[in-house]
Write an enzyme that holds these catalytic residues in place. Structure first.
Site, short mmCIF file in Angstrom:
data_model
loop_
_atom_site.label_atom_id
_atom_site.label_comp_id
_atom_site.label_asym_id
_atom_site.label_seq_id
_atom_site.Cartn_x
_atom_site.Cartn_y
_atom_site.Cartn_z
N ASN A 74 -11.17 -1.97 12.50
CA ASN A 74 -9.84 -2.00 12.49
C ASN A 74 -9.71 -0.48 12.81
OD1 ASN A 74 -6.68 -1.80 11.82
ND2 ASN A 74 -6.56 -1.09 9.95
N LYS B 117 -6.58 0.64 13.77
CA LYS B 117 -5.50 1.18 13.96
C LYS B 117 -4.95 1.73 14.76
CE LYS B 117 -7.01 1.71 8.72
NZ LYS B 117 -6.94 2.05 7.47
N HIS C 142 -1.18 -5.65 5.91
CA HIS C 142 -2.35 -4.69 5.52
C HIS C 142 -1.16 -3.44 5.24
CE1 HIS C 142 -4.19 -0.86 6.53
NE2 HIS C 142 -5.39 -0.91 6.22
N GLU D 253 -0.15 0.38 4.79
CA GLU D 253 0.28 0.99 5.97
C GLU D 253 1.33 0.62 6.61
OE1 GLU D 253 -3.34 1.78 8.08
OE2 GLU D 253 -3.77 2.87 7.04
N GLU E 177 -7.88 -4.46 -0.57
CA GLU E 177 -7.76 -3.08 -0.44
C GLU E 177 -7.09 -2.01 -0.87
OE1 GLU E 177 -9.55 -3.10 4.80
OE2 GLU E 177 -7.07 -2.59 4.05
N GLY F 144 -8.80 5.49 3.69
CA GLY F 144 -8.54 6.69 4.57
C GLY F 144 -8.84 8.45 3.41
N SER G 272 -12.44 3.11 3.03
CA SER G 272 -13.58 4.36 2.94
C SER G 272 -14.99 3.65 2.91
CB SER G 272 -13.37 5.11 1.54
OG SER G 272 -12.33 6.01 1.74
P1 13P Z 1 -10.41 3.66 6.07
O1 13P Z 1 -12.35 2.38 6.42
O2 13P Z 1 -10.51 4.63 7.01
O3 13P Z 1 -10.45 3.73 3.86
O4 13P Z 1 -9.98 2.50 6.22
C1 13P Z 1 -9.83 1.06 5.49
C2 13P Z 1 -8.28 0.36 5.79
O5 13P Z 1 -7.16 0.45 5.77
C3 13P Z 1 -9.50 -0.62 6.72
O6 13P Z 1 -7.97 -2.36 7.42
#
Ligand code: 13P
Length: 252
Positions: free
Chosen positions: A9, A11, A98, A100, A170, A176, A216
């Site tokens: 992903n 982003k 997600h 976010e 997640e 992150g 992460s």
């Molecule tokens: P990170 O691997 O940067 O923590 O992000 C995970 C994520 O949100 C994947 O969709």
């Protein structure tokens, strides 16, 4: 044994040049070196680069997913992208739910259910994210939170549609932040999610459904995480942006 799935992903990262060179380099390594990565790979770049990504990966075992889709068919929704548009450029998968998108774009379970319906209508497979906040885990509410998220969204679908889903757990506090859930914490949640699928859809579906972990994941912790029985792969953010790190995760 079920083939594990690793989804990158990206982003809001990687411009046109970075996207295309990453994918071309990835293919070169995959096919020149003939390494068997033993994982199904899905890349989720930004909207403007979906089509070129799909073209580059065409005819390979690698797939492309969109990071979002709008819940309406079409109309006056400036800046949005519909499921039929995605299908018209050959996209077959989309990430929904997600955290976010929930945090920054106010996506609720009601909206997500609409997104699920429109995605299924246009034949898009869905990578559906669930997970609890730091405070929900502190209050030991993680299981009920995830259960509610599933009940109000994915579990509204009939068993015929469930093969179109991949679930991604997640935990929001691990995204992150560099703070990964322990493999044991993840295994416990994945087993619980699988039990929810067992109760709702029966044994065959509960065994078949892929439940991925995201939060992460990196090239040093991936092996441990992927070794757990109910963890069928990963949804990777940061560590999927660099090809060397991503390849190490695929080898884990
Ligand atoms: P990170 O691997 O940067 O923590 O992000 C995970 C994520 O949100 C994947 O969709």
């Amino acid at each position: 044994m079920k083939k594990k799935i690793v989804i990158a992903n990206w982003k809001m990262n990687h411009d046109f040049y970075e996207t295309t060179s990453f994918l071309r380099d990835l293919l070169k390594i995959f096919f020149d070196k003939k390494i068997n990565y033993k994982k199904k790979v899905i890349i989720a770049p930004s909207f403007p680069f979906l089509q070129i990504s799909n073209q580059i990966l065409q005819g390979t075992s690698l797939n492309v997913a969109a990071q979002n889709v709008h819940q309406m068919e079409n109309g006056p929704y400036t800046g949005e992208v519909s499921a039929s548009m995605l299908r018209s450029i050959g996209i077959k998968q989309v990430i929904l739910g997600h955290s976010e998108r929930k945090k920054y774009f106010s996506e609720t379970n009601d909206i997500l259910l609409k997104k699920i319906h429109i995605s299924l209508k246009y034949g898009l497979n869905i990578i559906f994210c669930v997970g609890e906040t730091f405070f929900e885990r502190k209050r030991k509410e993680q299981f009920i939170v995830v259960k509610n998220q599933l009940e109000e969204t994915v579990f509204q679908c009939t068993s015929e549609k469930i093969s179109n889903f991949i679930i991604a757990y997640e935990p929001i506090w691990a995204i992150g932040t560099g703070e990964t859930a322990t493999p044991e914490q993840v295994q416990k949640m994945h087993k619980y999610i699988r039990t929810l699928f067992l109760d709702k859809y029966g044994e065959k579906i509960s065994k078949k459904i892929h439940i991925l972990y995201g939060g992460s994941i990196n090239d040093t912790n991936a092996r441990n995480i992927f070794s757990k029985e109910d963890i069928d792969g990963g949804l990777v953010g940061n560590s999927s942006l660099q090809i060397e790190k991503f390849l190490k995760i695929l080898l884990s």
